[in-house]
Scaffold this motif. Structure first.
Motif, PDB file in Angstrom:
ATOM      1  N   ASP A  85       7.674   6.042  -3.641  1.00  0.00           N
ATOM      2  CA  ASP A  85       8.205   7.408  -3.757  1.00  0.00           C
ATOM      3  C   ASP A  85       7.266   8.327  -4.528  1.00  0.00           C
ATOM      4  OD1 ASP A  85       8.446   6.458  -6.278  1.00  0.00           O
ATOM      5  OD2 ASP A  85      10.639   6.547  -6.384  1.00  0.00           O
ATOM      6  N   ASP A  86       6.062   7.811  -4.863  1.00  0.00           N
ATOM      7  CA  ASP A  86       5.150   8.642  -5.664  1.00  0.00           C
ATOM      8  C   ASP A  86       3.877   9.011  -4.898  1.00  0.00           C
ATOM      9  OD1 ASP A  86       4.215   6.090  -5.533  1.00  0.00           O
ATOM     10  OD2 ASP A  86       3.735   5.873  -7.659  1.00  0.00           O
ATOM     11  N   VAL A  87       3.939   8.873  -3.589  1.00  0.00           N
ATOM     12  CA  VAL A  87       2.732   9.192  -2.807  1.00  0.00           C
ATOM     13  C   VAL A  87       2.888  10.574  -2.176  1.00  0.00           C
ATOM     14  CG1 VAL A  87       1.241   8.472  -0.926  1.00  0.00           C
ATOM     15  CG2 VAL A  87       2.405   6.748  -2.303  1.00  0.00           C
ATOM     16  N   VAL A  88       1.892  11.397  -2.378  1.00  0.00           N
ATOM     17  CA  VAL A  88       1.919  12.734  -1.769  1.00  0.00           C
ATOM     18  C   VAL A  88       0.641  12.951  -0.966  1.00  0.00           C
ATOM     19  CG1 VAL A  88       3.373  13.780  -3.557  1.00  0.00           C
ATOM     20  CG2 VAL A  88       0.878  13.794  -3.821  1.00  0.00           C
ATOM     21  N   TRP A  89       0.720  13.838  -0.015  1.00  0.00           N
ATOM     22  CA  TRP A  89      -0.478  14.254   0.719  1.00  0.00           C
ATOM     23  C   TRP A  89      -1.335  15.113  -0.201  1.00  0.00           C
ATOM     24  CZ3 TRP A  89      -1.344  11.690   5.002  1.00  0.00           C
ATOM     25  CH2 TRP A  89      -0.265  11.150   5.706  1.00  0.00           C
TER      26      TRP A  89
ATOM     27  N   TYR B 290      -4.068  11.362  -5.640  1.00  0.00           N
ATOM     28  CA  TYR B 290      -3.885   9.959  -5.276  1.00  0.00           C
ATOM     29  C   TYR B 290      -3.002   9.259  -6.309  1.00  0.00           C
ATOM     30  CZ  TYR B 290      -5.021   5.155  -3.984  1.00  0.00           C
ATOM     31  OH  TYR B 290      -4.935   3.841  -3.611  1.00  0.00           O
ATOM     32  N   PHE B 291      -2.145   8.339  -5.844  1.00  0.00           N
ATOM     33  CA  PHE B 291      -1.100   7.823  -6.738  1.00  0.00           C
ATOM     34  C   PHE B 291      -1.585   6.787  -7.761  1.00  0.00           C
ATOM     35  CE2 PHE B 291      -1.068   4.559  -3.460  1.00  0.00           C
ATOM     36  CZ  PHE B 291      -0.737   3.400  -4.154  1.00  0.00           C
ATOM     37  N   GLU B 292      -2.664   6.049  -7.510  1.00  0.00           N
ATOM     38  CA  GLU B 292      -3.100   5.024  -8.459  1.00  0.00           C
ATOM     39  C   GLU B 292      -3.904   5.680  -9.582  1.00  0.00           C
ATOM     40  OE1 GLU B 292      -4.250   0.822  -6.860  1.00  0.00           O
ATOM     41  OE2 GLU B 292      -4.968   2.261  -5.377  1.00  0.00           O
ATOM     42  N   PRO B 293      -3.484   5.566 -10.829  1.00  0.00           N
ATOM     43  CA  PRO B 293      -4.236   6.224 -11.913  1.00  0.00           C
ATOM     44  C   PRO B 293      -5.631   5.628 -12.090  1.00  0.00           C
ATOM     45  CG  PRO B 293      -2.390   4.907 -12.770  1.00  0.00           C
ATOM     46  CD  PRO B 293      -2.288   4.860 -11.287  1.00  0.00           C
ATOM     47  N   GLY B 294      -6.604   6.505 -12.291  1.00  0.00           N
ATOM     48  CA  GLY B 294      -7.977   6.046 -12.553  1.00  0.00           C
ATOM     49  C   GLY B 294      -8.736   5.586 -11.330  1.00  0.00           C
ATOM     50  N   ILE B 295      -8.148   5.749 -10.176  1.00  0.00           N
ATOM     51  CA  ILE B 295      -8.773   5.329  -8.920  1.00  0.00           C
ATOM     52  C   ILE B 295      -8.930   6.565  -8.037  1.00  0.00           C
ATOM     53  CG2 ILE B 295      -8.477   3.888  -6.849  1.00  0.00           C
ATOM     54  CD1 ILE B 295      -8.820   2.227  -9.345  1.00  0.00           C
ATOM     55  N   PRO B 296     -10.025   6.718  -7.362  1.00  0.00           N
ATOM     56  CA  PRO B 296     -11.220   5.890  -7.327  1.00  0.00           C
ATOM     57  C   PRO B 296     -12.045   6.015  -8.612  1.00  0.00           C
ATOM     58  CG  PRO B 296     -11.519   7.830  -5.957  1.00  0.00           C
ATOM     59  CD  PRO B 296     -10.106   7.863  -6.431  1.00  0.00           C
ATOM     60  N   LYS B 297     -13.002   5.115  -8.723  1.00  0.00           N
ATOM     61  CA  LYS B 297     -13.749   5.058  -9.976  1.00  0.00           C
ATOM     62  C   LYS B 297     -15.044   5.857  -9.933  1.00  0.00           C
ATOM     63  CE  LYS B 297     -11.632   0.869 -11.598  1.00  0.00           C
ATOM     64  NZ  LYS B 297     -11.793  -0.464 -12.177  1.00  0.00           N
ATOM     65  N   VAL B 298     -15.354   6.447  -8.806  1.00  0.00           N
ATOM     66  CA  VAL B 298     -16.499   7.371  -8.749  1.00  0.00           C
ATOM     67  C   VAL B 298     -16.002   8.726  -8.262  1.00  0.00           C
ATOM     68  CG1 VAL B 298     -18.322   5.665  -8.388  1.00  0.00           C
ATOM     69  CG2 VAL B 298     -17.089   6.569  -6.422  1.00  0.00           C
ATOM     70  N   ASP B 299     -16.776   9.745  -8.569  1.00  0.00           N
ATOM     71  CA  ASP B 299     -16.362  11.092  -8.155  1.00  0.00           C
ATOM     72  C   ASP B 299     -16.617  11.327  -6.675  1.00  0.00           C
ATOM     73  OD1 ASP B 299     -15.618  11.996 -10.753  1.00  0.00           O
ATOM     74  OD2 ASP B 299     -17.748  12.039 -11.250  1.00  0.00           O
TER      75      ASP B 299
ATOM     76  N   ASN C 104      -3.809  11.093   2.206  1.00  0.00           N
ATOM     77  CA  ASN C 104      -3.019  10.486   1.124  1.00  0.00           C
ATOM     78  C   ASN C 104      -3.753   9.307   0.494  1.00  0.00           C
ATOM     79  OD1 ASN C 104      -2.831   8.507   3.037  1.00  0.00           O
ATOM     80  ND2 ASN C 104      -0.642   8.737   3.401  1.00  0.00           N
ATOM     81  N   GLY C 105      -4.982   9.049   0.932  1.00  0.00           N
ATOM     82  CA  GLY C 105      -5.765   7.942   0.397  1.00  0.00           C
ATOM     83  C   GLY C 105      -6.500   8.338  -0.870  1.00  0.00           C
ATOM     84  N   PRO C 106      -7.346   7.470  -1.375  1.00  0.00           N
ATOM     85  CA  PRO C 106      -8.026   7.748  -2.648  1.00  0.00           C
ATOM     86  C   PRO C 106      -9.054   8.875  -2.576  1.00  0.00           C
ATOM     87  CG  PRO C 106      -8.720   5.639  -1.701  1.00  0.00           C
ATOM     88  CD  PRO C 106      -7.576   6.104  -0.888  1.00  0.00           C
TER      89      PRO C 106
ATOM     90  N   ARG D  95       0.880  -1.177   0.000  1.00  0.00           N
ATOM     91  CA  ARG D  95       0.000   0.000   0.000  1.00  0.00           C
ATOM     92  C   ARG D  95       0.914   1.222   0.000  1.00  0.00           C
ATOM     93  NH1 ARG D  95      -3.797   1.802  -1.907  1.00  0.00           N
ATOM     94  NH2 ARG D  95      -5.629   2.679  -0.910  1.00  0.00           N
ATOM     95  N   LEU D  96       1.166   1.762   1.181  1.00  0.00           N
ATOM     96  CA  LEU D  96       2.106   2.881   1.241  1.00  0.00           C
ATOM     97  C   LEU D  96       3.543   2.354   1.073  1.00  0.00           C
ATOM     98  CD1 LEU D  96       1.993   5.873   1.613  1.00  0.00           C
ATOM     99  CD2 LEU D  96       2.099   5.550   4.077  1.00  0.00           C
ATOM    100  N   ALA D  97       3.786   1.148   1.584  1.00  0.00           N
ATOM    101  CA  ALA D  97       5.109   0.517   1.407  1.00  0.00           C
ATOM    102  C   ALA D  97       5.032  -0.385   0.186  1.00  0.00           C
ATOM    103  CB  ALA D  97       5.453  -0.301   2.636  1.00  0.00           C
ATOM    104  N   GLU D  98       6.131  -0.379  -0.611  1.00  0.00           N
ATOM    105  CA  GLU D  98       6.093  -1.285  -1.763  1.00  0.00           C
ATOM    106  C   GLU D  98       6.765  -2.604  -1.448  1.00  0.00           C
ATOM    107  OE1 GLU D  98       7.617   0.957  -4.975  1.00  0.00           O
ATOM    108  OE2 GLU D  98       9.647   1.133  -4.155  1.00  0.00           O
ATOM    109  N   SER D  99       7.579  -2.657  -0.384  1.00  0.00           N
ATOM    110  CA  SER D  99       8.175  -3.929   0.024  1.00  0.00           C
ATOM    111  C   SER D  99       8.632  -3.836   1.487  1.00  0.00           C
ATOM    112  CB  SER D  99       9.363  -4.266  -0.880  1.00  0.00           C
ATOM    113  OG  SER D  99      10.367  -3.284  -0.697  1.00  0.00           O
ATOM    114  N   TYR D 100       8.918  -4.985   2.081  1.00  0.00           N
ATOM    115  CA  TYR D 100       9.463  -5.011   3.440  1.00  0.00           C
ATOM    116  C   TYR D 100      10.347  -6.236   3.587  1.00  0.00           C
ATOM    117  CZ  TYR D 100       5.972  -8.613   4.469  1.00  0.00           C
ATOM    118  OH  TYR D 100       5.231  -9.757   4.459  1.00  0.00           O
ATOM    119  N   GLU D 101      11.206  -6.198   4.593  1.00  0.00           N
ATOM    120  CA  GLU D 101      12.137  -7.300   4.794  1.00  0.00           C
ATOM    121  C   GLU D 101      12.481  -7.389   6.270  1.00  0.00           C
ATOM    122  OE1 GLU D 101      16.003  -6.551   3.113  1.00  0.00           O
ATOM    123  OE2 GLU D 101      16.248  -8.676   2.582  1.00  0.00           O
TER     124      GLU D 101
END
Lengths: 319, 562
Positions: free
Chosen positions: B131-135, B250-259, B228-230, B111-117
């Motif tokens: 690195d592409d998430v902004v408030w 929001y960082f995911e293109p085309g999301i959310p799908k309603v206005d 920083n959510g949708p 989600r906010l993290a792309e990986s963990y270890e």
């Protein structure tokens, strides 16, 4: 009048003090303390401390009174907002609803009361009395649900609940007024009609009572039309008991609109107070009680002023 | 490096249909509604301005029973609607728990993290942030936000409800702008879950207010809200509605799908249903069982169901002499016709249960055969335990003590009130005298927590961790939810062992044994697991509720054109 006002304020203070102790002594705790199973006893104590609920009751009372005397009614335990930011908007919303309900109640009640008196003893009189009696006797929640089913679902004339549309903020002023009227109409008509049965009877009986009185005969003797005698001279007399009723029913309406507020999702003070009691949100309960206490005082004052205006005997006695 | 799987696309809705044209003439209604006095004519000619007819701007309306209380997760009660608002609308956690709890513990997607270890000794967990998430104000989300959020979560002045989940996190270290390391004091199975409890909050916007003022400043957070959510919170009218609007940053293109998604506070179930049927709302998240059939019958509506993580029960206070014998508790369960309760009160939309875990959860023990409804066997068991009607008054007694007790529940809940009456009648048939007692929920909690009651009808929710410590461990008798004072050393041990067990296969065996003991001991009579049914307009698609949250995937919700 001033003495009466002072006594009323003292009464309101006593009611508040009693409410403070009763609500704190009632079983249960604020729901913020137990709504989550992961809150252990230690955490609950931390939250109590954060809200000052761990202090002895007299100390809590003293702190609350001191705070209130400075105009600070505290913070809602449930929402974390200053109490008056929670309660005042709700009071205004309820006041609007009550005004609309009263307009329907007295508008319909007086009109049909006059018609029933003018047609006394006829089938129309009997029908009006029976119709309004049935409305008066039917439980309000049932009437509200039926009205909703008929006039919002079956014939979609009114919105179901809420005070405004969600685009309210972007509307022009006149659109806002219409939108508000559209939303208030169904709850106001429902509760107003249900309550108007009493007004019909008051007015009808009041008018019939004065029919043979000297001042009515004099008015007729002066050649005034029947309508003028009825609507101006006789009605004024018949409205006297209603003036008393209006004042005393104000607090009942304010607190009693709970059911209508719940069914029609009207954000009023009645439902807010009910929720606060369930949640043991002490500051909100106390502020709501104070406001309702104040309406008792104001309602009584309003009734007196109306009597002064309507009844020359009272006016002369006062002067 | 663990690369958590991406969440799959939500499955398409079953049957899609167009709303039927509204042939019911408003004019006809007007003729009948003389008393409307023209007020209706002042309003819009359509059913509602916010209804499906206004769908050209793609707005979904939800009629929901309660309002939100604030926008800060750390100072509001964790009700389902708050969780939805925090986790799926306004903010984001590091990872997103998936609804794949049927075959094993749920997995996590980025989600906010792309990986963990995790480090080799499992005492450190390194998270790489996107690195592409902004408030919503354009400021980048960084590792500093993650560290500061942990500081807020563990602040004693704040007393966050879930602060215990962070108690074994020693420090949160910022390595660089997008790398953060969690340091643990010990190794345990739910480390990842604990890291991921809570959403990441905006340090740059909210750190201006000292922690000790947070609980009293609900309005301040709303005034300084960045997300920083949708979605962003477009408006909030308390006790009226709150409106979520698309977050343009929001960082995911085309999301959310309603206005927009409008949540209208609608307390009364009948009013909710009326909104759904008049198409003034697209979704009622919870239908009462009595209404499900009528919604299914409507051409333009459909019903979506899932099994929630609630368990409903009658708890027997084992501190009372009546209920100390296991045979008596088994007899009580066999004397209660749970199917009759389901058929009468749930119209069949429930099934008898024998466990605190819902039947679709991986930890559920499917091999247990529920106690049957068998009043004859119940009488035998009671007789074995020494209860007999020695004075012929129709009530069992023992040592001169009649088997008479109070069955309490909260008065606001109609279903539970009805259950009390049905149980009273059922237990009466085996010779027990039950006296119903109703108390307001708030007032009931005190007697339950201090074991000042005989028996109670209640329900509880269980969270993702499936930790039964709060419900059945001896420690939970004082101040917890072990209201019936059940104490069993084997159960206590299993609960503690499960908290330290990482191997899912071993954990499943332990869960099975735990449920077997509970089934045998019957500290409570598990009544049923109810289906949760939502009423949905057919134009509203991709509403896929699950036990994590009914609004789990609201960023994928869609509204078809009329």
């Amino acid at each position: 009048m001033l003495r009466r006002l002072a006594a009323s304020v003292l009464l309101a203070y006593l009611v508040l003090t009693l409410t403070f102790f009763f609500i704190h002594l009632a079983p249960g705790e604020p729901s913020v303390l137990f709504s989550d199973p992961r809150i252990n006893a230690e955490k609950r104590q931390e939250i109590r401390r954060a809200y000052g609920l761990d202090r002895p009751l007299p100390e809590q009372y003293w702190r609350w009174m001191t705070s209130v005397s400075r105009g600070n009614w505290g913070i809602s335990l449930q929402s974390g907002q200053p109490v008056f930011e929670v309660v005042l908007p709700r009071l205004l919303n309820t006041a609007l609803l009550v005004a609309a309900i009263s307009a329907v109640e007295y508008g319909f009640g007086i009109s049909f009361g006059v018609i029933a008196a003018a047609r006394s003893g006829t089938a129309l009189d009997r029908f009006i009395r029976a119709f309004f009696l049935v409305l008066y006797a039917v439980p309000v929640f049932w009437l509200a649900l039926v009205a909703m089913q008929l006039f919002s679902v079956r014939w979609p004339l009114f919105p179901i609940g809420q005070m405004t549309s969600h685009r309210f903020a972007t509307m022009a002023p006149w659109e806002k007024a219409l939108d508000l009227a559209h939303h208030v109409a169904l709850p106001a008509i429902t509760l107003g009609l249900a309550r108007s049965g009493a007004v019909v009877r008051y007015v009808r009986n009041g008018l019939l009572e004065v029919q043979g009185k000297d001042f009515i005969r004099t008015a007729h003797g002066k050649g005034l039309s029947t309508g003028r005698v009825l609507w101006v001279h006789a009605l004024r007399h018949a409205l006297l008991p209603l003036a008393q009723r209006l004042g005393t029913s104000l607090p009942i309406l304010l607190s009693g609109s709970l059911i209508i507020e719940a069914i029609f999702s009207w954000p009023g003070i009645g439902y807010q107070a009910y929720l606060a009691i369930l949640q043991r949100d002490y500051p909100v309960i106390l502020a709501s009680t104070a406001i309702l206490g104040l309406t008792v005082v104001l309602g009584s004052l309003l009734a007196d002023l109306l009597m002064l205006w309507l009844d020359p005997r009272v006016r002369h006695a006062a002067t | 490096m663990h690369q958590a799987s991406r969440p799959g696309n939500p499955k398409p809705s079953r049957q899609l249909g167009q709303l039927p044209a509204d042939g019911r003439s408003a004019l006809r209604g007007l003729l009948l509604l003389l008393f409307a006095l023209g007020v209706a004519a002042c309003g819009p000619s359509e059913p509602s301005q916010e209804g499906p007819r206004a769908a050209e701007d793609s707005t979904i309306v939800v009629a929901y029973s309660i309002d939100i209380e604030g926008v800060n997760e750390l100072t509001t009660q964790p009700t389902p609607i708050h969780m939805a608002l925090q986790y799926f609308a306004l903010f984001m956690p590091l990872l997103e728990e998936q609804a794949d709890y049927q075959d094993g513990p749920p997995t996590f997607a980025p989600r906010l993290a792309e990986s963990y270890e995790f480090s080799e000794d499992h005492l450190k967990a390194t998270f790489q942030l996107r690195d592409d998430v902004v408030w919503s104000d354009g400021v980048p989300v960084t590792a500093e936000d993650v560290r500061w959020t942990w500081q807020a979560q563990t602040s004693p002045e704040l007393a966050w409800n879930y602060a215990d989940s962070k108690s074994r996190i020693r420090d949160v270290e910022v390595v660089d702008e997008h790398t953060v390391v969690f340091h643990f004091t010990e190794v345990y199975p739910s480390q990842l879950l604990d890291i991921n409890t809570g959403v990441i909050l905006p340090k740059h916007a909210w750190s201006q207010l000292p922690f000790d003022q947070w609980r009293d400043s609900s309005g301040w957070f709303r005034d300084h809200l960045v997300t920083n959510g949708p979605f962003v919170l477009e408006s909030w009218e308390p006790q009226q509605r709150f409106v979520l609007a698309r977050n343009p940053n929001y960082f995911e293109p085309g999301i959310p799908k309603v206005d927009r998604i409008v949540f209208e506070v609608t307390r009364e179930p009948q009013a909710q249903l009326a909104k759904l049927r008049s198409q003034q709302a697209h979704l009622v998240e919870f239908l009462t069982p009595a209404d499900i059939a009528s919604v299914e019958a409507e051409e333009f509506l459909r019903v979506e169901t899932y099994i929630p993580r609630f368990f409903y029960f009658v708890t027997w206070n084992i501190e009372r002499p009546f209920f100390q014998d296991t045979r008596v508790r088994q007899a009580l369960t066999m004397a209660i016709d749970r199917q009759a309760i389901i058929d009468t009160l749930y119209y069949g939309y429930a099934s008898p249960s024998h466990s605190p875990f819902a039947s679709d959860i991986w930890a559920h023990n499917k091999d247990i055969e529920p106690w049957p409804y068998d009043p004859t066997r119940a009488k035998e068991l009671l007789a074995e335990a020494g209860w007999a009607d020695s004075d012929g008054d129709g009530i069992l007694d023992k040592d001169g003590q009649p088997f008479r007790f109070e069955l309490v529940t909260n008065s606001e809940n109609q279903v539970r009130r009805d259950i009390v009456v049905m149980v009273q009648q059922m237990l009466g048939q085996v010779g027990l005298q039950v006296e119903p007692r109703l108390m307001e929920f708030n007032a009931l909690i005190g007697p339950l927590s201090t074991q000042d009651f005989d028996a109670a009808v209640a329900g509880l929710a269980i969270d993702t961790s499936l930790n039964l410590r709060f419900f059945f461990h001896t420690e939970a008798i004082a101040g917890g939810y072990n209201w019936g004072a059940f104490s069993n050393p084997r159960v206590d041990q299993l609960i503690l062992d499960l908290e330290g067990e990482s191997d899912t296969v071993v954990a499943k065996q332990m869960f099975d044994e735990l449920q077997t003991v509970l089934h045998r001991e019957q500290p409570m009579t598990f009544l049923y697991q109810g289906l949760r049914a939502g009423g949905v307009n057919r134009r509203f698609v991709d509403y896929n509720p699950n036990a994590i949250n009914s609004f789990f995937n609201m960023r994928y919700w869609r509204l078809l054109d009329e």
